[in-house]
Each structure stands twice: as C-alpha cells, then as structure tokens.
Design a protein around this motif. Sequence first.
Motif, short mmCIF file in Angstrom:
data_model
loop_
_atom_site.label_atom_id
_atom_site.label_comp_id
_atom_site.label_asym_id
_atom_site.label_seq_id
_atom_site.Cartn_x
_atom_site.Cartn_y
_atom_site.Cartn_z
N ILE A 1 0.84 -1.20 0.00
CA ILE A 1 0.00 0.00 0.00
C ILE A 1 0.87 1.24 0.00
O ILE A 1 1.78 1.38 0.82
CB ILE A 1 -0.94 0.02 1.22
CG1 ILE A 1 -1.80 -1.25 1.28
CG2 ILE A 1 -1.85 1.25 1.17
CD1 ILE A 1 -2.67 -1.36 2.52
N VAL A 2 0.58 2.15 -0.94
CA VAL A 2 1.19 3.48 -0.95
C VAL A 2 0.13 4.44 -0.43
O VAL A 2 -0.87 4.70 -1.10
CB VAL A 2 1.65 3.89 -2.35
CG1 VAL A 2 2.29 5.28 -2.33
CG2 VAL A 2 2.64 2.87 -2.92
N PHE A 3 0.32 4.94 0.76
CA PHE A 3 -0.66 5.80 1.40
C PHE A 3 -0.55 7.23 0.88
O PHE A 3 0.50 7.67 0.41
CB PHE A 3 -0.46 5.81 2.92
CG PHE A 3 -0.61 4.47 3.57
CD1 PHE A 3 -1.87 3.99 3.91
CD2 PHE A 3 0.49 3.69 3.86
CE1 PHE A 3 -2.02 2.76 4.52
CE2 PHE A 3 0.37 2.45 4.46
CZ PHE A 3 -0.90 1.98 4.79
N GLN A 4 -1.67 7.97 1.00
CA GLN A 4 -1.65 9.38 0.63
C GLN A 4 -0.64 10.12 1.50
O GLN A 4 0.14 10.93 1.01
CB GLN A 4 -3.04 9.98 0.78
CG GLN A 4 -3.13 11.43 0.33
CD GLN A 4 -4.54 11.97 0.39
OE1 GLN A 4 -5.47 11.27 0.82
NE2 GLN A 4 -4.73 13.19 -0.03
N PRO B 1 4.49 -7.98 -3.48
CA PRO B 1 3.08 -8.31 -3.20
C PRO B 1 2.34 -8.72 -4.46
O PRO B 1 2.79 -8.45 -5.59
CB PRO B 1 2.53 -6.98 -2.66
CG PRO B 1 3.34 -5.94 -3.38
CD PRO B 1 4.73 -6.53 -3.45
N SER B 2 1.21 -9.34 -4.27
CA SER B 2 0.35 -9.70 -5.40
C SER B 2 -0.44 -8.49 -5.89
O SER B 2 -0.74 -8.39 -7.08
CB SER B 2 -0.62 -10.81 -4.99
OG SER B 2 0.06 -11.94 -4.50
N LEU B 3 -0.79 -7.60 -4.96
CA LEU B 3 -1.64 -6.45 -5.28
C LEU B 3 -1.05 -5.20 -4.65
O LEU B 3 -0.77 -5.17 -3.45
CB LEU B 3 -3.06 -6.68 -4.75
CG LEU B 3 -4.06 -5.51 -4.89
CD1 LEU B 3 -4.30 -5.17 -6.36
CD2 LEU B 3 -5.38 -5.86 -4.21
N LEU B 4 -0.88 -4.17 -5.46
CA LEU B 4 -0.39 -2.87 -4.98
C LEU B 4 -1.56 -1.89 -5.01
O LEU B 4 -2.19 -1.69 -6.05
CB LEU B 4 0.74 -2.37 -5.88
CG LEU B 4 1.31 -0.98 -5.56
CD1 LEU B 4 1.95 -0.96 -4.17
CD2 LEU B 4 2.31 -0.54 -6.62
N LEU B 5 -1.84 -1.28 -3.86
CA LEU B 5 -2.89 -0.26 -3.74
C LEU B 5 -2.23 1.10 -3.55
O LEU B 5 -1.31 1.23 -2.76
CB LEU B 5 -3.80 -0.55 -2.54
CG LEU B 5 -4.52 -1.90 -2.52
CD1 LEU B 5 -5.28 -2.06 -1.21
CD2 LEU B 5 -5.48 -2.03 -3.71
N ALA B 6 -2.73 2.10 -4.26
CA ALA B 6 -2.22 3.46 -4.12
C ALA B 6 -3.38 4.39 -3.84
O ALA B 6 -4.32 4.48 -4.63
CB ALA B 6 -1.47 3.90 -5.38
N ASP B 7 -3.31 5.07 -2.70
CA ASP B 7 -4.39 5.94 -2.24
C ASP B 7 -4.04 7.40 -2.56
O ASP B 7 -3.13 7.96 -1.95
CB ASP B 7 -4.57 5.75 -0.73
CG ASP B 7 -5.70 6.60 -0.17
OD1 ASP B 7 -6.51 7.13 -0.95
OD2 ASP B 7 -5.77 6.74 1.07
#
Length: 218
Positions: free
Chosen positions: A89-92, A160-166
């Motif tokens: 996760i890349v947080f804001q 990771p399998s999934l990268l989330l960017a907020d």
Amino acid sequence: MTQNSAVLDIRSLRFAYGDRTVLQLEELSLQAGETGAVLGPSGSGKTTLLHLIAGLLRPTQGTVAICGQRLDALGAAACDRFRGRHLGIVFQRLHLLPALSVLDNLLLAQRLAGVAHDAKAAQSLLDALDIGSLAGSRPASLSQGQAQRVAIARALVHKPSLLLADEPTSSLDDDNAARAIDLLRTQARAVNAALLVVTHDRRIRGRLDRELRIGSAS
C-alpha cells in the motif's frame, strides 16, 4: 492461485452503515500485471473500498477476494498475515518512519510481511527507482518526490500480489503526477503485481489499463 484466476476479484459488493449504503460496486477484477483506477469525488466510498480490499471492513453484501482468498473468511490474525504478505500500500500520507534510514524502512517492511531479510533486493529496488544513493538517508532529508519513491519501494519490496495506491497524485503538479503514475505502473509490472489506484484526480484518466468511476465522477 490458479494461472487464470484474478489477483483482485470483487463481486456484487455493497457496504452500508445501517440503512445508508456507502459503497455499491457490481464488479471489479485485475489480473497479475494489470493496472486499474477507481475514480470518484470525496464521499463516494473510495476509502471504504480500500478498507474492504484490505480486509479492514467486512462487506454488507458481496465478496472481495485476493488471489482467490476472501479476507472476510479469515480470523483477525490470519487476515493480518495474509494482508502483510499479499498487499502493498502506498498511502496518501507516506508514513515513512523518521527514525530509520531509507533502506531500513524497506527492511522493516520485509520483516512485517514475513519474507526473508534481503538487503540486496531492497537496494536493487531503490536503484531501479533512481534513489539508491539515498539508502542511508533519513526521510526528513528527502524531497517530496524522493519520499514518494521510497514509499513505492517499501510497498513493493516484499513482491506483493496487489499494490494499492491511495490518492498518489493529490499534492503533485502535472509533471510529477504523470511521473508518479508511470513509476507505480512500471514498478508494479516489474514484480508482476496488479495495481489499483484510488483517486479523485481526473488527470489519471487514460493512463492505466482499466478505469472505473464511482459516485458522481464524470
């Protein structure tokens, strides 16, 4: 996960507080290496969607699965372990630890994900993002763009399998916003991760493989 299964698979998703529906999403899926964006204004349910994907909230209806695993079917400890291993996760707000060097921020992320300590791999990732020379620096000494690259590296260091960017571009000018999205896309594909960017920033349109609008975004 079978060869043809989605990394992220959302079906008939609804989340509500009492009688008030906060988020409703019929379908969203991403394969390994695929990129997507969810666009919507403030209050459209973007943060709720991130929390549902990460297993921090449980759906009122429908399912969210990562690599074929429904996080709402796991106990709290198992969910934490699964999230740590399969999500980046890349947080804001980047949340780099100020007391640690850039490299140590990445090594800590490896440890928390339960993967083997690999300083060489962490350094190689920093090199790929053109910040290898900053490995020994503290976050307070970095520019905004450098800090964002460190945050991307930290989210990817355990593959990771999934990268989330907020909201990764919310505080960036046009040129740096474009660079940030290109970096996320390129680095996610380098580790064969699916990438989902959740944002209100319309400048992202057309830059990723798939696009979904929620709320009243137009």
